[in-house]
Design a protein around this motif. Sequence first.
Motif, PDB file in Angstrom:
ATOM      1  N   LEU A 122       0.543  -1.220  -0.217  1.00 50.68           N
ATOM      2  CA  LEU A 122       0.035   0.259  -0.109  1.00 50.68           C
ATOM      3  C   LEU A 122       0.798   1.231  -0.173  1.00 50.68           C
ATOM      4  CD1 LEU A 122      -2.969  -1.084   2.561  1.00 50.68           C
ATOM      5  CD2 LEU A 122      -2.896  -1.237   0.194  1.00 50.68           C
ATOM      6  N   TRP A 123       1.711   1.707   1.169  1.00 56.57           N
ATOM      7  CA  TRP A 123       3.054   1.848   0.585  1.00 56.57           C
ATOM      8  C   TRP A 123       4.667   1.623   0.470  1.00 56.57           C
ATOM      9  CZ3 TRP A 123      -0.979   2.003   4.127  1.00 56.57           C
ATOM     10  CH2 TRP A 123      -0.144   1.509   5.496  1.00 56.57           C
ATOM     11  N   PRO A 124       5.297   2.275   0.529  1.00 60.58           N
ATOM     12  CA  PRO A 124       6.746   1.860   0.131  1.00 60.58           C
ATOM     13  C   PRO A 124       7.611   0.893   1.984  1.00 60.58           C
ATOM     14  CG  PRO A 124       7.352   3.935  -0.540  1.00 60.58           C
ATOM     15  CD  PRO A 124       5.706   3.731  -0.021  1.00 60.58           C
ATOM     16  N   GLY A 125       7.373  -0.563   1.770  1.00 62.52           N
ATOM     17  CA  GLY A 125       7.946  -1.460   2.699  1.00 62.52           C
ATOM     18  C   GLY A 125       6.453  -1.139   3.176  1.00 62.52           C
ATOM     19  N   ALA A 126       5.612  -1.363   3.450  1.00 65.27           N
ATOM     20  CA  ALA A 126       4.078  -1.349   3.996  1.00 65.27           C
ATOM     21  C   ALA A 126       3.897  -3.306   4.569  1.00 65.27           C
ATOM     22  CB  ALA A 126       2.512  -1.305   2.917  1.00 65.27           C
ATOM     23  N   PRO A 127       3.699  -3.995   5.102  1.00 61.46           N
ATOM     24  CA  PRO A 127       3.447  -5.080   4.682  1.00 61.46           C
ATOM     25  C   PRO A 127       2.261  -5.758   4.858  1.00 61.46           C
ATOM     26  CG  PRO A 127       3.321  -4.636   7.026  1.00 61.46           C
ATOM     27  CD  PRO A 127       3.601  -2.831   6.347  1.00 61.46           C
ATOM     28  N   PHE A 128       1.388  -4.760   3.802  1.00 57.95           N
ATOM     29  CA  PHE A 128       0.415  -5.153   3.083  1.00 57.95           C
ATOM     30  C   PHE A 128       0.065  -4.479   2.144  1.00 57.95           C
ATOM     31  CE2 PHE A 128       0.129  -2.428   7.249  1.00 57.95           C
ATOM     32  CZ  PHE A 128       0.452  -3.241   8.309  1.00 57.95           C
ATOM     33  N   SER A 129      -0.878  -5.113   1.158  1.00 56.48           N
ATOM     34  CA  SER A 129      -1.270  -5.463  -0.309  1.00 56.48           C
ATOM     35  C   SER A 129      -2.792  -5.376  -0.304  1.00 56.48           C
ATOM     36  CB  SER A 129      -0.535  -5.583  -0.979  1.00 56.48           C
ATOM     37  OG  SER A 129      -1.016  -7.226  -0.933  1.00 56.48           O
ATOM     38  N   SER A 130      -3.108  -5.482   1.216  1.00 55.68           N
ATOM     39  CA  SER A 130      -4.727  -5.465   0.339  1.00 55.68           C
ATOM     40  C   SER A 130      -5.752  -4.662   2.064  1.00 55.68           C
ATOM     41  CB  SER A 130      -5.392  -7.146   0.173  1.00 55.68           C
ATOM     42  OG  SER A 130      -5.048  -7.798   1.606  1.00 55.68           O
ATOM     43  N   VAL A 131      -6.437  -4.616   2.055  1.00 58.90           N
ATOM     44  CA  VAL A 131      -8.134  -3.985   2.998  1.00 58.90           C
ATOM     45  C   VAL A 131      -8.488  -4.931   2.964  1.00 58.90           C
ATOM     46  CG1 VAL A 131      -6.562  -1.653   2.660  1.00 58.90           C
ATOM     47  CG2 VAL A 131      -8.356  -2.746   1.316  1.00 58.90           C
TER      48      VAL A 131
END
Length: 198
Positions: A122-131
């Motif tokens: 979701l942002w650089p280095g975020a551990p999330f790609s989904s919500v």
Amino acid sequence: MVDVLPLVEARLSTALGAPDARAAVTFLGTDRIEVLRFRDSDQEGAVVRYATLGMSAHPMTDPTAMLADPVKGPRAELVLTVRAGLAETDKVLRALAVLAASPQVEGVVVAPGASLDVGDPLWPGAPFSSVLVGEPGGLVEDLELDAPMDPVRFLPLLPMTANEAAWKRVHGAQALQERWLTKGTDLRDPARKSVPLD
């Protein structure tokens, strides 16, 4: 027909204060989507909220419907809240615009309990790609529109790790939210680890 977006922006400003930044993204074949940023302080420290503006301009249409109704149908905007200063969360703007454009691009109806995936952090280095799409009505109240238009609902987005998203597909949104609650998960932490799922 009423222009919904000025009313939506007024509702956001009433609930969250004046936005301190905005960015606009336009995808081929879609209307412009803006993302507004609001800074706030709560009891536990500073938070930043990002809200889409543009998704509610048209009602979402069931992809199986033969004909799209230009007036009736669910309308929504997306709201993401994270703790300020812990990650490059301002880079989430494009991801939010992609999610807000998905009803126009893919013909999906975004509703509470749904999973949305952008395929990249979701942002650089975020551990999330989904919500996970949460229930409306908490932070920003629904915006009632003149009949026969449906109200605009402001849907909170709860970032999910890949493990959480996979677990949610098996056990459901309610079970994941209960797990977060039981474990005291800080869903606003932009660098949090996955909740224990065993």
